[in-house]
Design an enzyme around this catalytic site. Structure first.
Site: not given
Ligand code: GLN
Length: 246
Positions: A93, A193
């Site tokens: 992510c 995740h």
């Molecule tokens: N900030 C990034 C987004 O919202 C990554 C978020 C995350 O790692 N969950 O796209």
């Protein structure tokens, strides 16, 4: 064997307990008689990525990403060299986004990326959230990968770039292309995740095998029973399927 692992920014990028992926590597390696030697890397710390067999970068929100982005971007050339030479890498992510060329966050400001993955990311208005199921081809071994995504970023791969997987259920990189993640050699970036690896043992072992090869071994890993892991995968895949294409 000893598998040298660099864990980038563990104090900044660890949303959704992404650190659990390291515990999976550790346990699955130990069950085959191999030991992980884990080095946490903070912003500013010296690092020669080529001296590691496996590099791990977790996820984080825009705020944490902004704190580490310049440091990661500076390491871009060395990271690309390491991956060219066979170092395995998993980025999740926020870490995945920052390994592309750039990420423009929700507030409109742009963060530099490391340029390892041929892609760019721009945050959209609506978050893309939920269970995901992917069809993945790991050098001829086709498998499904199940996980959970939660991101505002829309990631666009360059023409010819190789995605990590094709979306069977869920949003993926941008909610439209049906592509998910990116792959360069043994480096994988993904929005999944979870942690991702407890329910996808095939992926965990594929990365471990590449790391073992880099460490000088033949990459062979004795199969494990994986009863609970398979069950976790089935439950997770079922959740994504019941959700459908969005
Ligand atoms: N900030 C990034 C987004 O919202 C990554 C978020 C995350 O790692 N969950 O796209």
């Amino acid at each position: 064997m000893r598998i040298r692992v660099a864990h980038l920014y563990p104090d900044y990028l660890n949303i959704y307990a992404d650190r659990g992926n390291i515990a999976v590597f550790e346990r699955r390696a130990a069950l085959r008689g191999h030991a992980l030697e884990i080095t946490g890397v903070a912003p500013g710390a010296s690092l020669d990525p080529s001296s590691f067999d496996l590099i791990y970068v977790g996820g984080g929100q825009d705020r944490e990403q902004a704190l580490v982005a310049p440091d990661l971007a500076e390491r871009g050339q060395l990271l690309r060299t390491a991956v060219d030479e066979g170092t395995a890498l998993l980025a999740v992510c926020g870490g995945y986004q920052l390994l592309g060329r750039s990420y423009r966050g929700r507030d409109g400001s742009s963060m530099p990326g490391a340029g390892l993955f041929p892609l760019e990311t721009v945050a959209g208005d609506r978050r893309l959230i939920g269970d995901v199921l992917l069809d993945v081809d790991l050098d001829g071994c086709t498998t499904t990968v199940a996980g959970f995504e939660n991101h505002a970023g829309r990631t666009l791969l360059d023409p010819g770039a190789v995605p990590f997987g094709r979306v069977l259920a869920g949003h993926g990189n941008d909610g439209a292309s049906r592509l998910e993640g990116c792959r360069v050699a043994a480096a994988i970036g993904t929005y999944l995740h979870g942690p991702l690896l407890p329910r996808n043992p095939v992926l965990a072992d594929w990365l471990l095998a590449r790391a073992l090869e880099h460490a000088g071994g033949d990459g062979y890993l004795e199969p494990l029973a994986d009863e609970l892991e398979r069950l976790a995968h089935v439950v997770s895949a079922g959740r994504a399927r019941s959700r459908g294409g969005r």
